[in-house]
Design an enzyme around this catalytic site. Sequence first.
Site, short mmCIF file in Angstrom:
data_model
loop_
_atom_site.label_atom_id
_atom_site.label_comp_id
_atom_site.label_asym_id
_atom_site.label_seq_id
_atom_site.Cartn_x
_atom_site.Cartn_y
_atom_site.Cartn_z
N ALA A 1 42.93 40.34 36.72
CA ALA A 1 42.23 39.93 37.95
C ALA A 1 40.79 39.56 37.61
O ALA A 1 40.21 40.13 36.68
CB ALA A 1 42.22 41.06 38.98
N ALA B 1 38.42 40.58 39.26
CA ALA B 1 37.67 41.81 39.53
C ALA B 1 37.69 42.77 38.34
O ALA B 1 37.00 43.79 38.38
CB ALA B 1 38.26 42.52 40.75
N TYR B 2 38.47 42.45 37.31
CA TYR B 2 38.53 43.34 36.14
C TYR B 2 37.56 42.86 35.05
O TYR B 2 37.85 42.94 33.85
CB TYR B 2 39.96 43.42 35.58
N GLY B 3 36.42 42.33 35.46
CA GLY B 3 35.37 41.97 34.50
C GLY B 3 35.85 40.90 33.53
O GLY B 3 36.22 39.82 33.94
#
Length: 269
Positions: free
Chosen positions: A54, A56-58
């Site tokens: 994702a 959102a997972y950096g």
Amino acid sequence: MSVLGLGTVKLGRNVGVKYPTGADGRPVPLPSDEQAVAVLSAAVDLGVTLIDTAPAYGKSESRLGELMTENRWFGGRDRWVVCTKAGEEFDSERAMSRFDFSAEGVTASVERSLRRLRIDTIDVVLLHSDGRDEWILRESGGVDALERLCLRGLVRAIGISVKSPAGWRAANQRLASTKAGAVMVEFDPALDEHRALAAESWALGLGVLVKKGLASGHAPNPAASIRGIVAEEHVSSLIVGTTNAQHLVLNAKSAAGRRGRKRGGGGGS
Ligand code: NAP
């Protein structure tokens, strides 16, 4: 799609997460490329085909894109079912997430995921809910944007990662008409409500992807947790996050032996 999926939060992000920390309480460093390649190679050896990432997972998406390309996708892009998300961004400097579920935001996010992952089509894209599950599904425009991305051939299947049973119910309703859909959920086999919702998703032709089955690394008995979830008839796959190839071997053993599904899923890992 394999019953056991590989989660990759820890490949790209080590702040603002719920995982156990090091003995000194500091974040555990991100895995090295060598460590990540060992996990991906183990996934291939164990028949794990589902991989979850994702924005959102950096750095997770961009590291996966780089490592997969360098290693020719460990036997080919087509052996993997690549799942990513849209709607949440993580700002690592401020250690805060930002959310945008608008059609424009979701479209731009998926186009960027394709570039980061260095692929032409993403197998599954899920809206990465911040808790407003029902609003996201019904009013944000995000699902419509995903449907258009499918028509453009950039995405194969769409859905949402929800945060509540009410959101799961709303997802079943909204996604019932999609050509290929999936929900990502937390699932407790002891709860009748979860089992009924999974059966409903399954009956509608939606994949059921379970997240956080090991309580983000705090489950007292990982093998028992995995066995309990994959035994469920209406769970398509359990995605377990790991940066440790030995843990992946143990997890695949725990997931093996599941009885055949009516459709999808498959046995073993
Ligand atoms: P999880 O799978 O419940 O737990 C992962 C943790 O368990 C890691 O710290 C891992 O550490 C540890 N672990 C794995 N196998 C183990 C074993 N055999 N023995 C002991 N410890 C073990 O939690 P998660 O990573 O948060 O969730 C799984 C995946 O679901 C994520 O990676 C992500 O892909 C997805 N997810 C999605 C959302 C969403 O909102 N869509 C939210 C959270 C997660 P090691 O690295 O040391 O193995």
